[in-house]
Design a protein around this motif. Sequence first.
Motif, short mmCIF file in Angstrom:
data_model
loop_
_atom_site.label_atom_id
_atom_site.label_comp_id
_atom_site.label_asym_id
_atom_site.label_seq_id
_atom_site.Cartn_x
_atom_site.Cartn_y
_atom_site.Cartn_z
N LEU A 1 -2.99 10.01 1.51
CA LEU A 1 -2.98 9.83 2.96
C LEU A 1 -2.52 8.43 3.30
O LEU A 1 -3.15 7.45 2.92
CB LEU A 1 -4.38 10.08 3.55
N ASP A 2 -1.40 8.31 4.01
CA ASP A 2 -0.86 6.99 4.35
C ASP A 2 -1.17 6.68 5.82
O ASP A 2 -0.52 7.19 6.72
CB ASP A 2 0.65 6.97 4.12
N GLU A 3 -2.14 5.85 6.02
CA GLU A 3 -2.58 5.47 7.37
C GLU A 3 -2.62 6.67 8.30
O GLU A 3 -1.98 6.69 9.35
CB GLU A 3 -1.62 4.42 7.96
N PRO A 4 -3.40 7.67 7.93
CA PRO A 4 -3.33 8.91 8.70
C PRO A 4 -3.88 8.76 10.12
O PRO A 4 -3.66 9.62 10.94
CB PRO A 4 -4.20 9.88 7.88
N LYS B 1 0.83 -1.20 0.00
CA LYS B 1 0.00 0.00 0.00
C LYS B 1 0.87 1.26 0.00
O LYS B 1 0.73 2.13 -0.86
CB LYS B 1 -0.89 0.03 1.25
N SER B 2 1.77 1.33 0.97
CA SER B 2 2.60 2.52 1.06
C SER B 2 3.46 2.67 -0.18
O SER B 2 3.68 3.77 -0.67
CB SER B 2 3.51 2.45 2.28
N THR B 3 3.96 1.57 -0.67
CA THR B 3 4.80 1.64 -1.87
C THR B 3 4.03 2.28 -3.02
O THR B 3 4.56 3.14 -3.73
CB THR B 3 5.30 0.23 -2.24
MG LIG Z 1 2.75 1.38 4.99
#
Ligand SMILES: [Mg+2]
Lengths: 355, 355, 270, 316, 285
Positions: free
Chosen positions: A157-160, A42-44
Amino acid sequence: MATVDVKNLCKRYDDFVALDGVSIAARSGELVTLLGPSGCGKSTTLRCLAGFLEPDGGEMAVDGQSILATPSNRRGFGVVFQNYALFPHMTVAENIGYGLRLRKCSGSEITTRVHDVMSLVKLTGLEHRMPREISGGQQQRVALARALVLKPKLLLLDEPLANLDARLRDEVRWLIRDLQQQSGITAFYVTHDQSEAMAISDMVAVMKKGRVAQFATPREIYQKPVERYVADFTGEANFLSCRSLEACGEGRMRISVGGAELDVDCVPSLEPGEAAELLLRPESLQLATLGEDVTFRGRIVKSAFLGASQHCEIALADGGVLKLTTAPNAPVRIGDEVGIVVDRSHAWLMPEGTK
Amino acid sequence: MATVDVKNLCKRYDDFVALDGVSIAARSGELVTLLGPSGCGKSTTLRCLAGFLEPDGGEMAVDGQSILATPSNRRGFGVVFQNYALFPHMTVAENIGYGLRLRKCSGSEITTRVHDVMSLVKLTGLEHRMPREISGGQQQRVALARALVLKPKLLLLDEPLANLDARLRDEVRWLIRDLQQQSGITAFYVTHDQSEAMAISDMVAVMKKGRVAQFATPREIYQKPVERYVADFTGEANFLSCRSLEACGEGRMRISVGGAELDVDCVPSLEPGEAAELLLRPESLQLATLGEDVTFRGRIVKSAFLGASQHCEIALADGGVLKLTTAPNAPVRIGDEVGIVVDRSHAWLMPEGTK
Amino acid sequence: MSGASTMFVQQRPVGLGFALLIVLLYVFLLVPLVTIVGASFTAGLMIEFPPRGFSLQWYREFFGRRDLVDGLLLSLRVGAITAIVTTIVATMAALCGQALSGRKGGWFQLAMTLPLLVPELLTAVGLLFFLFKIGLGKTVLGLQMGHILMSFPYAYVSITAALRQVPSSLDEASASLGATHWQTFRMVTLPLIMPGVVMGAIFAFINSFDLYTISLLLKPLGGNTLPLALFDFLTYEFKPTAAAAATISIVLSVIGVALVQRLVGLQRAF
Amino acid sequence: QSDRFIVNMFGGRWENDWRQHVMPRFAEQTGKPFDLDIGLGMSWISNFRAAGVDNPPFPAVMLNEKYTAMIRNDGYFEELTPEKVPNMADLIEPAILKGKTAVTGMLAPLVLAYRTDLVKSPPKGWADLWDERFKGQLGLYKITNSAATMMALWAGEHFGSGRDDIETAIAKFKELAPFPQIGYSAQLTPLLTQGQIAVAPIDVGEVKSMQEQGVPIDFVVPEEGMMVFDHSFSVFKNHPDKKLGEDYVNFVLSPETQLWMAENWLIAPTNKTVELPEELQKWPLQADVVSKAIRFDWDETLAIIPDLNDLWERTI
Amino acid sequence: MIKARHLRLLLGAPAVVLIFVFMILPITNMVEMSFRVPGTVEPFGDDYTLMHYTRVFGDSFYWGILARSLLTAGSVALLCLIVSYPIAWHLSKASGLKAALLYALIASPLMTGVLVRNFGWMIVTALNGPLNETLIGLGIISQPLRLLFTQGLVIVALVHVFVPFMVLPINNALRNIPDNLVEASVSMGASRYRVFRDIILPLSFPGIQPGLILVYVLAVAAYVTPALLGGQMVTYMPTMIIAELTGTFRWPLGSALAIMLSLSTILVVGLFTMLTWRLMERARA
Ligand SMILES: [Mg+2]
Ligand SMILES: Nc1ncnc2c1ncn2[C@@H]1O[C@H](COP(=O)(O)OP(=O)(O)OP(=O)(O)O)[C@@H](O)[C@H]1O
Ligand SMILES: Nc1ncnc2c1ncn2[C@@H]1O[C@H](COP(=O)(O)OP(=O)(O)OP(=O)(O)O)[C@@H](O)[C@H]1O
Ligand SMILES: [Mg+2]
C-alpha cells in the motif's frame, strides 16, 4: 500468510542513489510500515517489491524464495496506489473483477467473489457506478477490494490515505487494519504520517535518504529512537543538549542538563562523556503544581487552545524551549513563570546527531 | 485594521443554493475562521468577499462601508489560495512585487518592500528562483508575502495549508498567525481542519450546508457546541442519548444516562423533558483507578498506540461505545472490564439532533 | 472562469465588442464552406452565391461523371487504407515514444513529425524519384505509401497526446493484478486512448483525402484522386458540378466527425 | 504485354469525353480494355524521366510539342511511318513533326476573346493588347504555359529583333502588368464570365461554352495570325505494347475521330480528308485558316525558355 | 523487465522504417541531386558541382523570392495568431455540448480539402459574389472589388486554412491556466488588460509558439492556394520549385532551391525557438 525478506536493496536513478542498502522483513501476517519524509525512498522500495522497478542490487525473498526474477504480473501481490489507479473505463464491479477475469474465472465465480469482497469493504450497491461517480473514500475502498479479491500473498500500500480528508482517513485506516488482520495477509504500508504509522503497524521502518534509520515496533520507535532524526519524525519532541557523566547500570546514564542532574535510559551504544541529547516528549512534561519536584523553570511564551488540549511553549533560562501539552482548561498565561516536572521514566538519551 | 460585516449573504449556482444567509463579522485585527466539511460554502463565502463572485443577496461592509459595488481589483484585499496560485512565469521576487508594479511603484521602492517582506517570511535568498524550484512550504510563504506586501485591509486565506505535509503545516500555521497578529490585519481563514481552526482563530464560524451553525470563540465551539453537528466536527466526541429530568439552576440540567443521574451544563434553550444528548469529549473521560467515583462500566474493545497517547474504545453495557485517550503506557488489554470516570464540569447537554 | 465572468458584469461594453468579434471570426471560418454548399444547389448554369433557385441537377451531373466519381472512389479507398495503417503504426510508435525519455524521446518525436516539418513538395519530388527506383512508380501502392507518410504525424500526435493522459500507475495496477503486457494494452490502455486513436484515424483520413501535391506527382496510371479530378475539372470547366463535388466531400467529413462523436464523444477526442 | 491498354489524356471534360465517347470505339477494335492516365505535360514528362528510357509506363503519349521536343532527342520515341500509321498519309504537312517521332493529332486554335458588353471596339490583333483601352482588363498566361511562351516569342519578333529577343518581349509585357497570370486557358473562363477581365487570348472551345452559358462574349482571329496549341502523339520505342500504340495513333488521326473532336471540342482537324459540317464554319478550324497560324520551332524555343522564364519571373 | 522495455522499443520499428525509407532516403536523394551538373539529355548529368548553390545563393533574384516567401509565411502566421487567439479563448471557456459544437466548427476548415476551401473563396470573392454584394449593400464600397488573384486573398485563404492548427494548441494552453491565477492577479489590483498582458498572454505562450511554428512551416510550403487564388501575380518559392522541377526540368537547380527553402525555414524556426526559449521556459509550469 507469507514472510518477506528484503536485504540490502539498492536502486539508482541515473546518478541519484534512491535506495542505499535497505533491509526490512515482515513475518507472516504482519503489517510493516515504511515511514519517512518525501523523497526518502519509500515508494521506490515498494515499487521494487511490486516488480515495477528492477533493483540494482540486493535480494528480495518471499517465503524464502527469491522473487528477483519473477515478473510483476506473476508475483501475485496486491498493490494499492496513492491515487487509487482505478480503471476509469470500467465500473466498480469490473474494476474489482478485472484480476479474476485475467485468471479466466467463470462468470458466476467472478460475480460471487466480487460481491463478497464488496460487502466486506461496504460497497454493496455501487457495482455499476463508474469510478468518477463515487467519492474519494469509496474509490479507496474499491482499490482495496480490487487487490483483496485476488487473495494476494502480500499487500503493498503506497500512501493509500494521502488523498482522503482527515475524517475519512481515520475510517479507512481502521478498515485496512481490520481487513489485514482478519485475512492475515502480510502487508507493507507506505506513509509519511507518523500517527498513521503508529496506529496501525506491527513494525515500523523509519527511512532516511535511502536507508533505514530504525526498524522496530511503533512503541520502541517512539519511545526509544536511535537518533534525533527518528525522534523528530515520529512526533513532537523536545531536545536538550547535555553532558553524559557516567553509566549507572545497563542502558542507563547519569547526565547533567539545564542545571539539574538526572538518571535516564539511553541508547545502549552510548559512551559516557560523549556529547548527547535528551529527548523529552511533550506528554512526559507537566506544569508543576504546588509542592512538586520541579526539574526545570521557565516562562510561558506561546499557548494555543487545541480543543482536546492546550499547547504551550516555555523558554528556559538557558535559552532552550520546551513544548508541552496541558489540559484544555489549565490556566496558562503568556509571560507567567512556571516550573516543569519531568517524568524521568520517559526521558531518553541519544547520541548527539545532526538533525 | 478593518472591521468586516457580512449579513445574510446568499448565493445560488443555477439551482443549487450554496449560501443561504451567512452572517459573520470580524472586529479589527481579528482572525476569523470558516470551518466546515467540503461543500458547505466556505470558499463561496470567501470568494464573495474577494469579489470573484457576485452574491445574489445580502450585504458586505468593510469599516461600515458597503463593498458590494466595488470591483474585485479595487477592494484592496489580500487573497491567499489553497494551491498558492503563484504566477509560474515570474520569479519569487516578481511574484511578490507584482501588485506593487500594478500600483506603479518605483523600481527601488519595489525592491526594498519586496526585500523587507521576504525577510519577514524568511525567504531571503530565493528572490530569483521560479515557483517550481522551491518547496511547498516556501511557495506558501511566497503566496503570503505577495498578499502582505500590499498592506491589505483584509486578508482572505482559502485553505492555505491544505497542500502542505503535517510538519510544514504546523510551521506555516504559526507563521500566519504571528504575521497576522504583528501587523494587526483583519483576516478570514477557511479550513476544514478543526485543530487548525482551534489553534489560530479569534472567532470560528462552523458552517453547515450554506449556513453558519455556530459563530463563537474556539473554546466555546469546542466545549459548548449548540448542536451535535458542531460537536462532531470540532473534535472527537462521544454522544450518549439521555433524558433531561429537570432544570437545576441557570443553564444546568439534571439528567439520567446509562443508569446514572448527573447534573450537567446545557444549551440554554433546552427545556426539561426534551430528548437530549450528552456530549463527553474523550479527554473528560478517564479509566478508573482504585477507589474512584466510577460513572460508567464497560469492556475495552479496541486500542491503538499513538505515540503521545493511546486510544481506547469501550463498549458499555447498554451498547453505547465510548472513545477515550489514556497515557501511552497505561496497561490496556482488549477484553478487560473497566470503570470510567467522567469529569462532570466538562460534560455538555445538547438538544438531540440529526447528525 | 467565475473571476472573468464577474469582470464581464462590470464592463459590459468590452464584453459585447468581444462577442461581436467572436461571431465575426466564426463567420469567417464558415463562409467559404457555406458558399460552396449553397452554390451547389443552384438551378442556374453558373457558380454563384446566393444560388439561383434550387435544383439537384449538379449532383446528378456529378454522379454521371466517371472522372469525378472514380476520383472519389480512389480517394475513399486510399484514405481508408491510410487511416487504418497509419493508426496502427502510429499507435505502436506512440507506445514506443512513451518508453523513451528525455533527449531520446525528443529526437524520436521530431523524427515522427518530420513529414509535417519538411515542405510537402520536397518530399513529393524525392518520393517520385525514389518510387521509380524501387519499382513502385505510378502504382497505387506508391501513392498509398506517400499518403501514409504524410498522414502519419497527425495520427502520431493525436495518439501520443491521448497516451500521455493515461497515468502509468494504471499499467502498473494492471500488471500487479496479473495482466500480461498485451492484456494490459487490450483491456486498459487501448480503451482509454480510444478517443485519441479514433481522432488520429479521422485526421489521417481527412489529410489523405486532401493531399494535393503528393498525389499529383505520385498518382497511379489511370487513376486520379478527388482533389486532382476536381482541380482538373475546374481547369477545363467552371461549373457548379465542382460545388456539388466539394459539398460531397464536406458531407463525408461531417459524417466522419459524427462517427467520432458517436464512438467516443467529441469532447474527449480533442 | 499488359492486360490493359493505357494512354494519357487531360483531366476534366477531356478525360470524360475521351473515356465515354472515343476510347470505347478503339477498345472495340482491339478487344482490349483501356485506361487513361490523367495529367498534364509537365507531370507526364516528370514521370517518363523518372521512369527512364527503358521503362516507359505506357505505350503511346499525347503531349504539347513543347514537351515532345524536350525528350524526342533522348531516344524515347519510335519513328513513325505511313506503314505503321496509315492515316499519316492524309495529314496536312505541318502535322508531321521533326524527326518523325510525333504527329500532331489536335490543333486547338488560340484566339482573342472579348466581352461584347465591356469592350466598345474589339481588338484586331495581338498588338492591340498594348492599346490603352484594354489596360487593366487583360487576362494572360503564366510563363510556364506554352501560350505565354508563344506570345513572348511573338512579341520579341514583332517589337524587337527576333524571336530570341527576350529582353524586348519581357519589357513589353512589363508594360501590361499587373495582369492575372493563369495556368490554363479554362481558368480564364470564370474571370471572363464574371467580367473581372474583358479581353484574353483563349481556346475557341472556351468561347463556345461561354456563349452557350449566355455570357456576352465573342472572339476575333488576330490579324497577325492566330496561335495554336498543338497536341502531338508519339509511340514509345521500348514499350512492349508498341504496336497497339501505333494503332492508337492511327485511330486518333482517323477522319472519324478527327471529326468527332472538331464537333465536340472545336479542334482543328489535321487530317485533310475531314469535311467540316456547316455549323462549324464560323469557327477558325478550316485547313487554310490553320495553315496561316503562327508556328514555332520548339527545339529553338526550348533553348530560350530557361532564360525567358527567368527574366519573366524577375521582371513581372 | 529489460526485455519488456526492448519489446516496447521494437514497436517503434515500423514507424522508423516508414520515415527512414520513404522520407529520409528520398530526401537524401534530392540533396545528392542538387549537387549534380545539369544534364543535356537527362535532367541531370553524372558529375557533381556546387554551381547550383553558388547560383542560387549568389543571385539577389532568388533571395528576393525567398524573402517574399518567408515574409508572407510570417505574416500569415501572425495574422493567424491574431484571428485564432480570441477563438481559442472563447473555446477554452466552453464546456459540454457547446464545446463540442465549437470544436467541430473550428475543425471544419481542416475537414474540407484545400481545394474545396479555395474554391469557396473564389465564389465568395467573385465580382457579383456575396462579399462584394454585402460590402456594397452596407455602403462601404460603391464599385465591386476585384479580389481574386490578389496577394491579400492568398493570405486570407492561407490564414483560414491554418486557423485550426493555431487554435487547438492555444486552447490547450489556455485551459491549463488555473482560474485562480486570474483571481490572484485581480485581487492584487490588476485591470482586465493587465490580467491579459501579465498572466494570460505569457502563460499561453506554450500554445502560441508551436502554433506559430506549425503554421509558418505549412505556409512556407503552401503551393495550391497561391497557385489557385494568387493568379501567379507574385512568385513564391514553392511555385518556383515546381516550375523548375516539372516545367523546365532543371532538377538539380530545383532541388537546390527546395533545399534552400527548407534550410531557411529550419533556420527561421530555429532562430524563433531560440529567441522565445526564455519565454517558453518561464511559462512551463
Ligand atoms: Mg512516494
Ligand atoms: N524516475 C525517477 N528518476 C529520477 N529520480 C527519481 C525517480 N523516481 C524517484 N526519484 C527520486 O528518488 C527519490 C526517492 O523517491 P521515492 O518516490 O521513493 O520517494 P518517497 O519516499 O516515496 O517520497 P514521497 O513521499 O514524496 O512519495 C526521490 O528523491 C526522487 O526524487
Ligand atoms: N461554479 C459552481 N457551479 C455549481 N456549483 C458550485 C460551483 N462552485 C461551487 N459549487 C457548489 O457549491 C457548494 C459550495 O462550494 P464551496 O466551494 O464554497 O465549498 P467549500 O466549503 O469551499 O468546500 P471545499 O472544502 O471542498 O473547498 C458545493 O456543493 C459545490 O458543489
Ligand atoms: Mg473550498
